[in-house]
Scaffold this motif. Structure first.
Motif, PDB file in Angstrom:
ATOM      1  N   MET A   1      19.976  39.530   0.998  1.00 22.40           N
ATOM      2  CA  MET A   1      18.541  39.465   0.941  1.00 22.40           C
ATOM      3  C   MET A   1      18.005  38.220   1.661  1.00 22.40           C
ATOM      4  N   LYS A   2      18.763  37.142   1.572  1.00 18.77           N
ATOM      5  CA  LYS A   2      18.373  35.927   2.226  1.00 18.77           C
ATOM      6  C   LYS A   2      18.374  36.095   3.740  1.00 18.77           C
ATOM      7  N   LYS A   3      19.386  36.834   4.250  1.00 14.77           N
ATOM      8  CA  LYS A   3      19.474  37.086   5.681  1.00 14.77           C
ATOM      9  C   LYS A   3      18.293  37.911   6.164  1.00 14.77           C
ATOM     10  N   ARG A   4      17.949  38.895   5.356  1.00 13.03           N
ATOM     11  CA  ARG A   4      16.832  39.768   5.702  1.00 13.03           C
ATOM     12  C   ARG A   4      15.522  38.998   5.796  1.00 13.03           C
ATOM     13  N   GLY A   5      15.299  38.086   4.913  1.00 14.89           N
ATOM     14  CA  GLY A   5      14.094  37.258   4.913  1.00 14.89           C
ATOM     15  C   GLY A   5      14.051  36.337   6.118  1.00 14.89           C
ATOM     16  N   LYS A   6      15.247  35.834   6.493  1.00  9.25           N
ATOM     17  CA  LYS A   6      15.324  34.969   7.652  1.00  9.25           C
ATOM     18  C   LYS A   6      15.015  35.737   8.943  1.00  9.25           C
ATOM     19  N   VAL A   7      15.569  36.962   9.063  1.00  7.57           N
ATOM     20  CA  VAL A   7      15.326  37.800  10.243  1.00  7.57           C
ATOM     21  C   VAL A   7      13.839  38.142  10.330  1.00  7.57           C
ATOM     22  N   ARG A   8      13.299  38.473   9.175  1.00  9.51           N
ATOM     23  CA  ARG A   8      11.881  38.818   9.142  1.00  9.51           C
ATOM     24  C   ARG A   8      11.010  37.630   9.562  1.00  9.51           C
ATOM     25  N   SER A   9      11.374  36.453   9.125  1.00  5.71           N
ATOM     26  CA  SER A   9      10.650  35.245   9.468  1.00  5.71           C
ATOM     27  C   SER A   9      10.739  34.974  10.978  1.00  5.71           C
ATOM     28  N   VAL A  10      11.931  35.169  11.576  1.00  9.48           N
ATOM     29  CA  VAL A  10      12.123  34.956  13.010  1.00  9.48           C
ATOM     30  C   VAL A  10      11.298  35.976  13.798  1.00  9.48           C
ATOM     31  N   VAL A  11      11.323  37.230  13.351  1.00  9.85           N
ATOM     32  CA  VAL A  11      10.569  38.283  14.025  1.00  9.85           C
ATOM     33  C   VAL A  11       9.080  37.983  13.955  1.00  9.85           C
ATOM     34  N   MET A  12       8.595  37.585  12.824  1.00 13.10           N
ATOM     35  CA  MET A  12       7.166  37.287  12.667  1.00 13.10           C
ATOM     36  C   MET A  12       6.755  36.084  13.518  1.00 13.10           C
ATOM     37  N   THR A  13       7.606  35.076  13.560  1.00 10.97           N
ATOM     38  CA  THR A  13       7.317  33.898  14.377  1.00 10.97           C
ATOM     39  C   THR A  13       7.275  34.272  15.856  1.00 10.97           C
ATOM     40  N   THR A  14       8.255  35.066  16.287  1.00  8.27           N
ATOM     41  CA  THR A  14       8.306  35.513  17.677  1.00  8.27           C
ATOM     42  C   THR A  14       7.089  36.354  18.007  1.00  8.27           C
ATOM     43  N   LEU A  15       6.755  37.279  17.128  1.00  9.01           N
ATOM     44  CA  LEU A  15       5.595  38.139  17.338  1.00  9.01           C
ATOM     45  C   LEU A  15       4.313  37.316  17.395  1.00  9.01           C
ATOM     46  N   SER A  16       4.170  36.338  16.537  1.00 10.55           N
ATOM     47  CA  SER A  16       2.994  35.467  16.546  1.00 10.55           C
ATOM     48  C   SER A  16       2.914  34.694  17.859  1.00 10.55           C
ATOM     49  N   SER A  17       4.044  34.198  18.328  1.00  9.23           N
ATOM     50  CA  SER A  17       4.078  33.452  19.593  1.00  9.23           C
ATOM     51  C   SER A  17       3.666  34.339  20.764  1.00  9.23           C
ATOM     52  N   VAL A  18       4.128  35.571  20.763  1.00  7.88           N
ATOM     53  CA  VAL A  18       3.778  36.513  21.830  1.00  7.88           C
ATOM     54  C   VAL A  18       2.287  36.802  21.804  1.00  7.88           C
ATOM     55  N   VAL A  19       1.739  37.026  20.628  1.00  5.42           N
ATOM     56  CA  VAL A  19       0.300  37.300  20.503  1.00  5.42           C
ATOM     57  C   VAL A  19      -0.508  36.101  20.990  1.00  5.42           C
ATOM     58  N   VAL A  20      -0.119  34.898  20.600  1.00  7.21           N
ATOM     59  CA  VAL A  20      -0.823  33.681  21.026  1.00  7.21           C
ATOM     60  C   VAL A  20      -0.735  33.547  22.548  1.00  7.21           C
ATOM     61  N   LEU A  21       0.426  33.821  23.127  1.00  8.74           N
ATOM     62  CA  LEU A  21       0.607  33.741  24.578  1.00  8.74           C
ATOM     63  C   LEU A  21      -0.271  34.760  25.304  1.00  8.74           C
ATOM     64  N   VAL A  22      -0.319  35.987  24.807  1.00  9.70           N
ATOM     65  CA  VAL A  22      -1.137  37.035  25.420  1.00  9.70           C
ATOM     66  C   VAL A  22      -2.620  36.650  25.361  1.00  9.70           C
ATOM     67  N   VAL A  23      -3.059  36.157  24.213  1.00 12.88           N
ATOM     68  CA  VAL A  23      -4.453  35.741  24.061  1.00 12.88           C
ATOM     69  C   VAL A  23      -4.753  34.576  25.010  1.00 12.88           C
ATOM     70  N   ALA A  24      -3.846  33.622  25.131  1.00  6.82           N
ATOM     71  CA  ALA A  24      -4.040  32.482  26.025  1.00  6.82           C
ATOM     72  C   ALA A  24      -4.126  32.951  27.480  1.00  6.82           C
ATOM     73  N   LEU A  25      -3.238  33.859  27.875  1.00 11.83           N
ATOM     74  CA  LEU A  25      -3.274  34.389  29.239  1.00 11.83           C
ATOM     75  C   LEU A  25      -4.569  35.147  29.506  1.00 11.83           C
ATOM     76  N   LEU A  26      -5.012  35.903  28.518  1.00 17.46           N
ATOM     77  CA  LEU A  26      -6.261  36.639  28.648  1.00 17.46           C
ATOM     78  C   LEU A  26      -7.445  35.676  28.820  1.00 17.46           C
ATOM     79  N   LEU A  27      -7.465  34.603  28.062  1.00 18.96           N
ATOM     80  CA  LEU A  27      -8.541  33.618  28.185  1.00 18.96           C
ATOM     81  C   LEU A  27      -8.513  32.918  29.547  1.00 18.96           C
ATOM     82  N   VAL A  28      -7.316  32.589  30.021  1.00 24.07           N
ATOM     83  CA  VAL A  28      -7.201  31.973  31.349  1.00 24.07           C
ATOM     84  C   VAL A  28      -7.740  32.935  32.398  1.00 24.07           C
ATOM     85  N   TRP A  29      -7.389  34.197  32.294  1.00 22.71           N
ATOM     86  CA  TRP A  29      -7.860  35.184  33.265  1.00 22.71           C
ATOM     87  C   TRP A  29      -9.386  35.299  33.227  1.00 22.71           C
ATOM     88  N   VAL A  30      -9.941  35.413  32.013  1.00 27.87           N
ATOM     89  CA  VAL A  30     -11.389  35.599  31.882  1.00 27.87           C
ATOM     90  C   VAL A  30     -12.155  34.394  32.415  1.00 27.87           C
TER      91      VAL A  30
END
Length: 184
Positions: A1-30
């Protein structure tokens, strides 16, 4: 269960980073890269500014609003003194607003910059033909002959570059005919 929580945390962090990057790129473009972006003025090349001003000047030029087009073409010639088209259109604008000497000066510069610019040669011919007609009316026959000769040389150069152009052939015929009608 501990491993599962860690994987989930890594996935969420990665997903958050991707969303922030996409939003930043969109703002630079606009803000910076999009044609209408507020900061694009500082980043776009000078050629964009020149082309945009040429389009604006052309609107007035083709609407025969030469008094409005003339200062715009003057600015374009200042921006790019090596641009034959800007000189050619400024020459026509000057001619249409009665500044014949300036018109001939800029048309001459246009053909100097682009020796294949047949329209500029034809416009020079039209101006010289008009000057010849004026001198003929004033009974200045030597002056009229000189202007007709310059008109004939200019239209011949235009025809040399673009043979069989009906408008140029008609002009040539008119110039020759009007010369023949001159008293000796």
């Amino acid at each position: 269960m501990k491993k599962r929580g860690k994987v989930r945390s890594v996935v969420m962090t990665t997903l958050s980073s991707v969303v922030v990057l996409v939003v930043a790129l969109l703002l630079v473009w606009v803000f910076f890269l999009h044609k209408g972006g507020p900061f694009n003025y500082f980043l776009r090349p000078k050629s964009f500014e020149f082309n945009h001003k040429m389009e604006q000047a052309d609107l007035y030029y083709f609407a025969s609003e030469f008094a409005t087009a003339t200062p715009m073409f003057e600015e374009l010639v200042e921006m790019r003194p090596d641009n034959a088209i800007a000189h050619g259109k400024l020459g026509v604008s000057y001619a249409k607003t009665g500044k014949v000497e300036k018109a001939l000066e800029h048309l001459e510069k246009a053909v100097e910059l682009d020796p294949q610019f047949h329209e500029a040669f034809a416009n020079k011919a039209a101006i010289h033909q008009s000057l010849a007609r004026q001198k003929k009316e004033l009974m200045d026959f030597p002056g009229a002959r000189e202007q007709y000769l310059m008109a004939e040389m200019s239209i011949e150069k235009a025809l040399e570059i673009k043979p069989k152009t009906s408008r140029y052939l008609e002009m040539q015929g008119e110039i020759v005919s009007e010369q023949r009608e001159m008293p000796e």
